[in-house]
Design a protein around this motif. Structure first.
Motif, short mmCIF file in Angstrom:
data_model
loop_
_atom_site.label_atom_id
_atom_site.label_comp_id
_atom_site.label_asym_id
_atom_site.label_seq_id
_atom_site.Cartn_x
_atom_site.Cartn_y
_atom_site.Cartn_z
N ARG A 8 0.82 -1.22 0.00
CA ARG A 8 0.00 0.00 0.00
C ARG A 8 0.86 1.27 0.00
NH1 ARG A 8 -3.70 -1.71 3.19
NH2 ARG A 8 -5.25 -2.23 1.62
N GLN A 9 2.16 1.14 0.18
CA GLN A 9 3.06 2.29 0.07
C GLN A 9 3.19 2.76 -1.38
OE1 GLN A 9 6.78 2.02 2.61
NE2 GLN A 9 6.08 -0.10 2.76
N VAL A 10 2.81 1.90 -2.33
CA VAL A 10 2.87 2.24 -3.74
C VAL A 10 1.66 3.11 -4.07
CG1 VAL A 10 2.98 1.33 -6.09
CG2 VAL A 10 3.99 0.04 -4.19
N ALA A 16 -6.31 0.30 -2.76
CA ALA A 16 -6.68 -1.10 -3.01
C ALA A 16 -7.09 -1.80 -1.72
CB ALA A 16 -5.52 -1.84 -3.66
N THR A 17 -7.94 -2.80 -1.84
CA THR A 17 -8.36 -3.58 -0.68
C THR A 17 -7.27 -4.59 -0.32
OG1 THR A 17 -9.41 -5.32 -1.99
CG2 THR A 17 -10.76 -3.38 -1.44
N ASP A 18 -7.34 -5.12 0.89
CA ASP A 18 -6.38 -6.14 1.30
C ASP A 18 -6.47 -7.37 0.39
OD1 ASP A 18 -5.35 -4.61 3.30
OD2 ASP A 18 -6.31 -5.69 4.95
N LEU A 49 5.03 -5.11 -15.17
CA LEU A 49 5.35 -3.85 -14.52
C LEU A 49 6.01 -4.18 -13.20
CD1 LEU A 49 2.32 -2.42 -12.66
CD2 LEU A 49 1.97 -4.30 -14.25
N TYR A 50 6.72 -3.23 -12.65
CA TYR A 50 7.57 -3.51 -11.49
C TYR A 50 7.32 -2.54 -10.36
CZ TYR A 50 10.29 -6.43 -14.71
OH TYR A 50 10.68 -7.39 -15.61
N VAL A 51 7.46 -3.06 -9.14
CA VAL A 51 7.49 -2.23 -7.93
C VAL A 51 8.85 -2.45 -7.29
CG1 VAL A 51 6.56 -1.87 -5.62
CG2 VAL A 51 5.00 -2.35 -7.53
N MET A 79 6.65 2.55 -8.68
CA MET A 79 6.35 1.64 -9.79
C MET A 79 7.08 2.11 -11.04
SD MET A 79 2.59 0.67 -11.34
CE MET A 79 2.10 -0.29 -9.91
N PHE A 80 7.52 1.16 -11.87
CA PHE A 80 8.11 1.51 -13.16
C PHE A 80 7.77 0.43 -14.18
CE2 PHE A 80 11.21 -0.96 -10.81
CZ PHE A 80 11.92 -1.71 -11.74
N GLY A 81 7.86 0.81 -15.46
CA GLY A 81 7.51 -0.13 -16.52
C GLY A 81 6.02 -0.42 -16.58
#
Length: 231
Positions: A8-10, A16-18, A49-51, A79-81
């Motif tokens: 959730r830091q993203v 978003a829900t759990d 995609l990446y975190v 996030m990137f890509g």
């Protein structure tokens, strides 16, 4: 182990829900890349995609003659890509190179697209992220078109400080893990010109430089240079 609270830091996942986050974690793959390696290359199919979980990643584009432009630096929980989450059969418009040993969560673009079809908050948060990137690129284009080179260099350092700067624990200052060549690529300048200004600012005590490192000691004076109030 990663938890929904971690994810959730993203920015894209903040609403978003759990259950959604658990599903993303279950469908994600952890990838580690050593310093200098690549998560993906410009032109590769954008299947994931990446975190970023740890380390630092540089996004850069190359033209046919091999000249590189640094677009952005990614820090943990960014996030990137993400293009693969927006459009099927897309290719990455830039390469993602690890500036240090880095680890990221890889998420299939098709999986996230299917989630976004029934969860509009994911789409809105992704749109917010991409809008912020567009605004940043517009600001950089304006700087290239209207500002003196020393203003562009100062703005680049301040932008990097906001994105990836680390407060020094031993002494005051903001540490940046970038070389003079990196700054030259970001500002459309030459290594000689960047070195000349950084050396002058170091002499005045505004910054301190080292190998692959720049430390901002007087951010207020750097802001004055960026605003054109002094050289």
């Amino acid at each position: 182990n990663l938890t929904p609270k971690d994810l959730r830091q993203v920015i894209v996942f903040q609403h978003a829900t759990d259950d959604d986050l658990k599903s993303i974690l279950e469908n994600g793959i952890t990838r580690s890349v050593e310093e200098g390696g690549f998560f993906f290359l410009q032109g590769d199919p954008a299947n994931y995609l990446y975190v970023l979980l740890g380390g630092q990643v540089k996004l850069m584009q190359s033209n046919p003659s091999g000249q590189q432009v640094n677009l952005r630096t990614i820090s943990p929980w960014q996030m990137f890509g993400a293009l693969g989450a927006v459009r099927a059969e897309a290719t990455y418009p830039a390469s993602a190179q690890a500036l240090e040993d880095s680890t990221a969560l890889a998420i299939k673009g098709g999986f996230l697209r299917s989630l976004m079809e029934t969860r509009p908050y994911l789409s809105f948060d992704l749109m917010h992220l991409m809008t912020s990137y567009i605004q940043e690129m517009q600001a950089r284009y304006r700087e290239l078109a209207t500002e003196r080179v020393e203003q562009r260099i100062a703005n680049a350092l301040l932008r990097l400080a906001g994105q990836t700067g680390i407060l020094s624990k031993k002494e005051s200052g903001i540490e940046l893990s970038f070389s003079r060549q990196d700054v030259a690529e970001m500002t459309g300048s030459t290594l000689y010109t960047v070195s000349r200004f950084l050396s002058e600012w170091e002499r005045r005590g505004i910054i301190e430089t080292g190998r692959q490192r720049i430390k901002i000691l007087q951010p207020h004076n750097l802001v004055r240079i960026a605003d054109g109030l002094e050289k």
